[in-house]
Design a protein around this motif. Structure first.
Motif, PDB file in Angstrom:
ATOM      1  N   ARG A  92      38.675 -16.567  48.960  1.00 61.80           N
ATOM      2  CA  ARG A  92      37.969 -17.085  47.792  1.00 61.80           C
ATOM      3  C   ARG A  92      37.619 -18.566  47.929  1.00 61.80           C
ATOM      4  O   ARG A  92      37.929 -19.388  47.072  1.00 61.80           O
ATOM      5  N   GLY A  93      36.978 -18.896  49.057  1.00 57.80           N
ATOM      6  CA  GLY A  93      36.431 -20.232  49.229  1.00 57.80           C
ATOM      7  C   GLY A  93      37.380 -21.274  49.738  1.00 57.80           C
ATOM      8  O   GLY A  93      37.044 -22.455  49.757  1.00 57.80           O
ATOM      9  N   HIS A 499      38.023 -15.863  37.375  1.00 55.37           N
ATOM     10  CA  HIS A 499      37.553 -17.232  37.187  1.00 55.37           C
ATOM     11  C   HIS A 499      38.702 -18.155  37.566  1.00 55.37           C
ATOM     12  O   HIS A 499      39.759 -18.147  36.930  1.00 55.37           O
ATOM     13  N   THR A 524      36.658 -27.820  40.837  1.00 54.48           N
ATOM     14  CA  THR A 524      35.697 -26.758  41.116  1.00 54.48           C
ATOM     15  C   THR A 524      35.836 -25.664  40.070  1.00 54.48           C
ATOM     16  O   THR A 524      36.922 -25.443  39.516  1.00 54.48           O
ATOM     17  N   GLN A 526      35.214 -21.660  40.046  1.00 53.89           N
ATOM     18  CA  GLN A 526      34.967 -20.575  40.994  1.00 53.89           C
ATOM     19  C   GLN A 526      35.022 -19.236  40.259  1.00 53.89           C
ATOM     20  O   GLN A 526      36.090 -18.726  39.937  1.00 53.89           O
ATOM     21  N   GLY A 528      33.856 -15.218  40.367  1.00 49.35           N
ATOM     22  CA  GLY A 528      33.499 -14.255  41.382  1.00 49.35           C
ATOM     23  C   GLY A 528      33.742 -12.820  40.988  1.00 49.35           C
ATOM     24  O   GLY A 528      34.480 -12.527  40.042  1.00 49.35           O
ATOM     25  N   ASN A 557      30.061 -14.770  44.874  1.00 51.37           N
ATOM     26  CA  ASN A 557      30.688 -16.070  44.637  1.00 51.37           C
ATOM     27  C   ASN A 557      29.740 -16.970  43.850  1.00 51.37           C
ATOM     28  O   ASN A 557      28.633 -17.254  44.312  1.00 51.37           O
ATOM     29  N   TYR A 559      30.404 -20.419  42.888  1.00 50.36           N
ATOM     30  CA  TYR A 559      31.315 -21.556  42.983  1.00 50.36           C
ATOM     31  C   TYR A 559      30.519 -22.856  42.878  1.00 50.36           C
ATOM     32  O   TYR A 559      29.473 -22.995  43.521  1.00 50.36           O
ATOM     33  N   GLN A 575      26.623 -26.339  44.608  1.00 52.08           N
ATOM     34  CA  GLN A 575      27.285 -25.162  45.140  1.00 52.08           C
ATOM     35  C   GLN A 575      28.410 -25.588  46.083  1.00 52.08           C
ATOM     36  O   GLN A 575      28.286 -26.559  46.831  1.00 52.08           O
ATOM     37  N   LEU A 576      29.527 -24.866  46.031  1.00 54.66           N
ATOM     38  CA  LEU A 576      30.690 -25.217  46.830  1.00 54.66           C
ATOM     39  C   LEU A 576      30.377 -25.112  48.320  1.00 54.66           C
ATOM     40  O   LEU A 576      29.873 -24.091  48.800  1.00 54.66           O
ATOM     41  N   THR A 579      30.602 -21.903  51.342  1.00 53.80           N
ATOM     42  CA  THR A 579      30.820 -20.602  50.707  1.00 53.80           C
ATOM     43  C   THR A 579      29.492 -19.896  50.470  1.00 53.80           C
ATOM     44  O   THR A 579      28.609 -20.429  49.796  1.00 53.80           O
TER      45      THR A 579
END
Length: 688
Positions: A92-93, A499, A524, A526, A528, A557, A559, A575-576, A579
């Protein structure tokens, strides 16, 4: 997004149509999956957590040289290979803070911590065939495993009984692999397995040669009727070259080249950039069932690593000594109406390493730059209670408390200077509820918090600076999931939405000369969705088609950074980094007459932001891989198997394991083009 959605929709339509015409009476009922995660030891349908499970059958069904393809079938999980032997593993990132190796994910080997006291995990030391099964817990697992906001990975070694086997494989780019192993001792009280594996490759790119020799030994002895002593040992010698990142123009013009020299820095070939890692890990575990209600498991372990890394900027040498222990006890209680289980225990880890950085004189150590003694102490206490309530309700409540202290002594100064950082004690709670509706459907939800201190490699990165002001990450995760198994569990569906909100996120940045360092980036958000669907048939042996599986997974995702201001730049809402917003994977496996088998896997990965400013993206790519084989018996005790396969059949030009926020725009690590392999596996079966 459109491609991934159509991919999953088409798969579900095929499954739905096939199920309507399926002769259910001829299909075997599939056994329900039992997992060990959170010490549940119960069917997955009764576990209120998002868990991905990989079996030995899954591992052997794909490329037989790396765990990467099978790991990437799990939604929400991503494994990358910057060059042969150089892995990254993200849940998850969590690759945001992982320039190499594993960060923010805690790993266990046969129930003992594989992640060392400094927060790093050498996943590349484990040979492909040494792994029997993997359970991946997605999201904070603090109630039983302590620090780590990304997740937890439980790896168990192979334990072959009544057989000995040999595998030989050859493939593109100088790939060679030889493995031999099996049961070497079997008495009424003791069994012992051993395995020796050698693998080498010249690599797709310049400066990507890899060589690994791994020995793995495991034994179990029954001390009494209720107690056992288990031993696990692996020793690995690993060498791999590191080609370095390329700019976009270099990647497009010649993806096989290593990082070239610049006006101010030499290139990877000139500096003989590489990693040499020799590690030995030994663990002992004692288990005893005191009575029907109370049981205890006590483990101790230690490891030693000799690590050498000539890189572009310097030559690093370190010797790492790591040891620790883990103890946990379980007590079962309850009545005829409800049941409960209490698990409590703790972990302690000690890590010490002298680290020296020298000038790199074309692969030889030159003048000393820095010499540091690095020490870490960390401990963990945990407690978890599970309740099996009436009406098929299952509740889990748990929490852990941990401490961590780093100490650095710069011995290279005329007067040695010491710096310390002790992180505040953190409580990481977890609450989860599951409702089982009949035998086919489960709905669960959970709330958990995680704490993840910076690793020693982040506090003291390759630049040689010591940053004791780097703060720990803290995160809260909200999750809702649905699991179902229909038609004798031949059709399974697993859907999770979550979340995760992270504070003080750690990101990697690079100085103009390429030296990496780490900063806290604010937070962050996140969000998904993870979906997996599988249609798996085991058919009568007298039919032409004896096994058939159609499967797919999808990861969504969404994020983005929050409150992230770096110098004069505001990255909030971006955006992260690193990812992909959409990843879809699907495949087919079939067996004919229990002799001929075939499998294929198709992967779509959406574009990936390469820097925090979102000014550069890696393009989307599609991968196709396939494998087939034929099994036959010389006699009842000598089964053989010949197999072959191919990866990247579409010959996509893509980068796997991008260097995030790289200086000079050197983001890209080109992955191999179309490649092939063939192999032979022989087994010698013993009389039971």
């Amino acid at each position: 997004m459109l491609r991934a959605t159509l991919f999953l929709f088409c798969f579900m339509s095929i499954v739905a149509h096939a199920q309507q015409n399926l002769p259910i009476d001829s299909v075997h009922t599939l056994p329900e999956l039992v997992v060990q995660a959170y010490r549940n030891d119960r069917p997955l349908s009764e576990v209120p957590a998002s868990i991905g499970v990989i079996s030995m059958k899954d591992i052997e069904g794909l490329n037989n040289t790396s765990l990467l393809p099978v790991v990437n079938t799990i939604p929400g999980v991503r494994m990358e290979e910057r060059s042969p032997g150089s892995y990254r593993f993200a849940i998850r990132g969590s690759s945001l803070r992982s320039p190499f190796g594993v960060r923010n994910v805690k790993m266990y080997w046969n129930g003992l911590p594989l992640t060392d006291g400094g927060g790093n995990t050498y996943l590349n030391l484990l040979d492909f065939n040494s792994v029997d099964n993997i359970e991946i817990i997605k999201g904070p697992g603090g109630s039983l495993y302590g620090a780590g906001t990304g997740g937890v990975v439980l790896i168990n070694s192979s334990n072959l009984r009544n057989e000995f086997n040999f595998t030989s494989l050859a493939g593109s780019y100088g790939l060679q692999r030889y493995q031999i192993g099996g049961e070497v001792l079997s008495t009424t009280k003791t069994t012992m397995n051993t395995q020796l594996a050698y693998q080498r490759s010249d690599g797709y790119r310049e400066q990507t040669r890899m060589e690994r020799l791994a020995v793995n030994i495991g034994s179990t002895t029954a001390l009494t009727k209720t107690s056992t002593l288990s031993t696990t040992l692996f020793s690995t010698g690993l060498f791999y070259e590191t080609p370095g990142g390329l700019t976009l123009s270099q990647f497009e013009s010649d993806p096989k080249q290593a990082r070239p020299a610049t006006k101010t820095q030499p290139g990877a070939v000139e500096q003989k950039a590489s990693v040499k890692n020799n590690t030995t890990f030994l663990g002992l575990q004692y288990e005893n069932e005191w009575n029907e209600r109370l049981s205890t498991r006590i483990g101790v372990y230690g490891s030693h690593t000799d690590f050498k890394n000539p890189a572009i900027r310097n030559y690093e040498k370190r010797k790492e000594n790591n040891w620790g222990s883990r103890i946990e006890s379980q007590y079962k209680f309850g009545s005829e109406v409800w049941k409960g289980k209490l698990t409590l225990g703790g972990e302690y880890q000690y890590f010490f390493s002298p680290v020296c950085n020298y000038d790199n004189l074309q692969g030889e150590a030159g003048n000393l730059q820095y010499q540091d003694d690095v020490k870490a102490n960390q401990g963990l206490l945990f407690v978890q209670t599970e309740f099996d309530l009436p009406k098929n309700f299952f509740v889990t409540v748990g929490a852990s408390a941990g401490f961590l202290k780093y100490k650095f002594v710069r011995q290279s100064n005329v007067t040695p200077e010491a710096e310390e950082r002790q992180f505040d004690q953190e409580i990481s709670p977890r609450v989860a509820l599951l409702k089982k509706i009949g035998r086919q459907l489960s709905i669960y939800g959970s709330i958990s918090e995680g704490f993840s201190a910076p690793t020693l490699a982040e506090v003291r990165p390759s630049a040689g600076t010591i940053n004791t002001s780097l703060n720990a990450e803290r995160g809260t995760n909200y999750e809702l999931g649905i699991r179902s198994g229909f038609f004798k569990r031949t059709l399974t569906i697993d859907l999770t939405a979550y979340h995760f909100h992270l504070k003080e996120a750690i990101v990697v940045r690079h100085a103009p000369d390429g030296a990496e360092y780490f900063v806290n980036s604010g937070g962050t958000s996140q969000k998904g969705v993870e979906a997996a669907i599988s249609w798996n048939l085991i058919l009568p042996q007298n039919q032409f088609l004896t096994a058939f599986k159609l499967w797919s997974s999808y990861t969504l995702n969404r994020y983005q950074f929050e409150n992230y201001i770096q110098d004069t730049e505001d990255f909030s809402g971006n955006q992260l980094t690193g990812t992909s917003p959409n990843i879809a994977v699907g495949g087919i496996d079939l067996t004919v007459k229990n002799k001929i088998y075939f499998s294929a896997m198709l992967t779509y990965t959406d574009h990936i932001p390469l820097n925090d400013g979102n000014t550069q993206y890696a393009s989307y790519f599609i991968l196709l891989g396939a494998r087939g084989g034929y099994k036959f018996n010389v006699n009842k005790k000598l089964p053989f198997e010949v197999f072959g396969g191919a990866d990247n059949l579409l010959d996509a030009n893509y980068s796997l394991g991008n260097d995030l926020n790289a200086s000079g725009g050197r983001y890209y690590n080109a992955a191999p083009g179309r490649n092939f392999y063939v192999g032979l596996k022989a087994r010698i079966l013993k009389e039971k």
